[in-house]
Design an enzyme around this catalytic site. Structure first.
Site, PDB file in Angstrom:
ATOM      1  N   ILE A  90       0.832  -1.211   0.000  1.00 49.89           N
ATOM      2  CA  ILE A  90       0.000   0.000   0.000  1.00 49.89           C
ATOM      3  C   ILE A  90       0.863   1.257   0.000  1.00 49.89           C
ATOM      4  O   ILE A  90       0.620   2.209  -0.746  1.00 49.89           O
ATOM      5  CB  ILE A  90      -0.950   0.003   1.212  1.00 49.89           C
ATOM      6  CG1 ILE A  90      -1.980  -1.131   1.077  1.00 49.89           C
ATOM      7  CG2 ILE A  90      -1.660   1.345   1.337  1.00 49.89           C
ATOM      8  CD1 ILE A  90      -2.867  -1.026  -0.141  1.00 49.89           C
TER       9      ILE A  90
ATOM     10  N   LYS B 215     -15.290  -1.394   7.649  1.00 50.29           N
ATOM     11  CA  LYS B 215     -14.142  -2.172   7.192  1.00 50.29           C
ATOM     12  C   LYS B 215     -13.732  -3.205   8.238  1.00 50.29           C
ATOM     13  O   LYS B 215     -13.416  -4.354   7.914  1.00 50.29           O
ATOM     14  CB  LYS B 215     -12.965  -1.250   6.864  1.00 50.29           C
ATOM     15  CG  LYS B 215     -11.779  -2.011   6.292  1.00 50.29           C
ATOM     16  CD  LYS B 215     -10.628  -1.107   5.915  1.00 50.29           C
ATOM     17  CE  LYS B 215      -9.482  -1.943   5.335  1.00 50.29           C
ATOM     18  NZ  LYS B 215      -8.299  -1.129   5.010  1.00 50.29           N
TER      19      LYS B 215
ATOM     20  N   GLU C 128      -1.710  -9.901  12.220  1.00 51.99           N
ATOM     21  CA  GLU C 128      -2.341  -8.725  12.818  1.00 51.99           C
ATOM     22  C   GLU C 128      -3.532  -9.125  13.701  1.00 51.99           C
ATOM     23  O   GLU C 128      -4.644  -8.627  13.508  1.00 51.99           O
ATOM     24  CB  GLU C 128      -2.813  -7.771  11.724  1.00 51.99           C
ATOM     25  CG  GLU C 128      -1.731  -6.901  11.148  1.00 51.99           C
ATOM     26  CD  GLU C 128      -2.295  -5.823  10.234  1.00 51.99           C
ATOM     27  OE1 GLU C 128      -2.108  -4.630  10.525  1.00 51.99           O
ATOM     28  OE2 GLU C 128      -2.909  -6.182   9.223  1.00 51.99           O
TER      29      GLU C 128
END
Length: 325
Positions: free
Chosen positions: A11, A204, A285
């Site tokens: 990203i 999200k 994560e």
């Protein structure tokens, strides 16, 4: 206007390439073979079937770059607290920290108002490293939507999406938010400034909270886990528990759970980031995507039995793989 992207992986690399191509004064902090490749031949962006080499300013030493107007953090969530000290040379008197990190952000309760104002989240900011090292007044929130991957050192392939929603913790349309939005828009990206960014964070997070650990536990792609009756039920229960927490915090969901799961199924045979990390032997994560929601459940006195169960399973899976804890 000087912009630094700290964590120039998929990203960060995509964002840096778009900004650099548009003529922005942008630098990237990276490391290892990815850094070496970008130094040698620039950053290659593959987008819409086109392969473009973009010259970029890149370093592994923040001190060599100096204070910035904006530092956009695109690391994995668990990598940010250990990097706070290294980032200090980038931070000047008026530097804005743009938090483009998945999961519940460390600044969530800054300027939220009410009895929880200023609450710290140990699951995403252990020891208050970011709160104390950056200062919450510097932060500008960001919800990252694009998907990209590093296909080889120095080369990033854009998969889909180009929206980076921005938002102040207090919901205002500040000059710094509008200025960055203009710069991102000038690079061909969508960068709306949202008055209620926390609502987008939760929509999200709904998917990240449930789809990621379920896929890592089952090795199923999104289309399968969202349509199999058993795993769809688990995901639904996790989302409903999260929705109960979020609504206590004043969040409004623009869609319902069934539509959110259907949206995941529509993505097709996608392997979630947590499954990719597990397969690649990278740290997972888990805290930012799952444990943070459990912590918010405790803070708001909301039961989270399904989240607790899935968290216990994925945490043990991560530990046995040597990728968590």
């Amino acid at each position: 206007m000087k912009i630094c992207i700290f964590g120039a992986g998929a990203i960060g690399g995509y964002l840096g390439a778009k900004l650099a191509r548009a003529g922005a004064d942008v630098s990237l902090v990276a490391r290892g073979p990815h850094l070496a490749a970008m130094r040698d031949r620039g950053l290659t962006l593959i987008e819409d079937g086109e392969r473009l080499a973009v010259p970029v300013s890149v370093s592994d030493d923040p001190a060599a770059l100096g204070p910035q107007d904006y530092v956009i953090v695109t690391l994995k969530a668990h990598s940010v607290p250990p990097a706070v000290n290294a980032m200090q040379p980038l931070i000047g008197e008026n530097t804005t920290i743009v938090s483009g990190v998945n999961g519940v952000p460390w600044w969530y309760f800054h300027k939220i108002g009410g009895p929880l104002e200023g609450t710290r989240l140990e699951s995403v900011d252990p020891g208050n490293r970011q709160w104390d090292g950056f200062g919450p007044d510097r932060v500008l929130g960001c919800v990252v939507y694009p998907a990209a991957e590093v296909v080889e050192p120095g080369t990033v392939r854009h998969i889909e999406g180009n929206r980076f929603s921005l938002g102040e913790p207090d919901g205002s349309k500040s000059d710094r938010a509008l200025t960055l939005s203009k710069a991102l828009s000038g690079a061909g990206l969508k960068a709306p400034v949202r008055p209620k960014l926390r609502d987008e964070i939760w929509v999200k997070l709904w998917g990240n909270l449930s789809f990621n650990p379920i896929s890592a536990l089952t090795h199923a792609t999104l289309d399968v886990l969202c349509t199999d009756p058993g795993t769809r039920s688990v995901a639904r229960n996790m989302m409903l528990e999260a929705q109960a927490i979020a609504e206590k915090l004043g969040v409004t969901f623009p869609i319902d759970v069934e539509r959110r799961i259907d949206g995941g199924a529509a993505v097709g045979p996608h392997r979630t980031s947590m499954l990719q990390d597990l397969d690649a032997g990278r740290p997972m994560e888990i805290d930012a995507l799952v444990r943070s929601v459990q912590e918010l459940g405790r803070i708001t006195d909301t039961p989270t039995p399904t989240i607790d169960t899935v968290l216990a399973l994925i945490a043990l899976r991560g530990r046995t793989a040597g990728l968590y804890g």
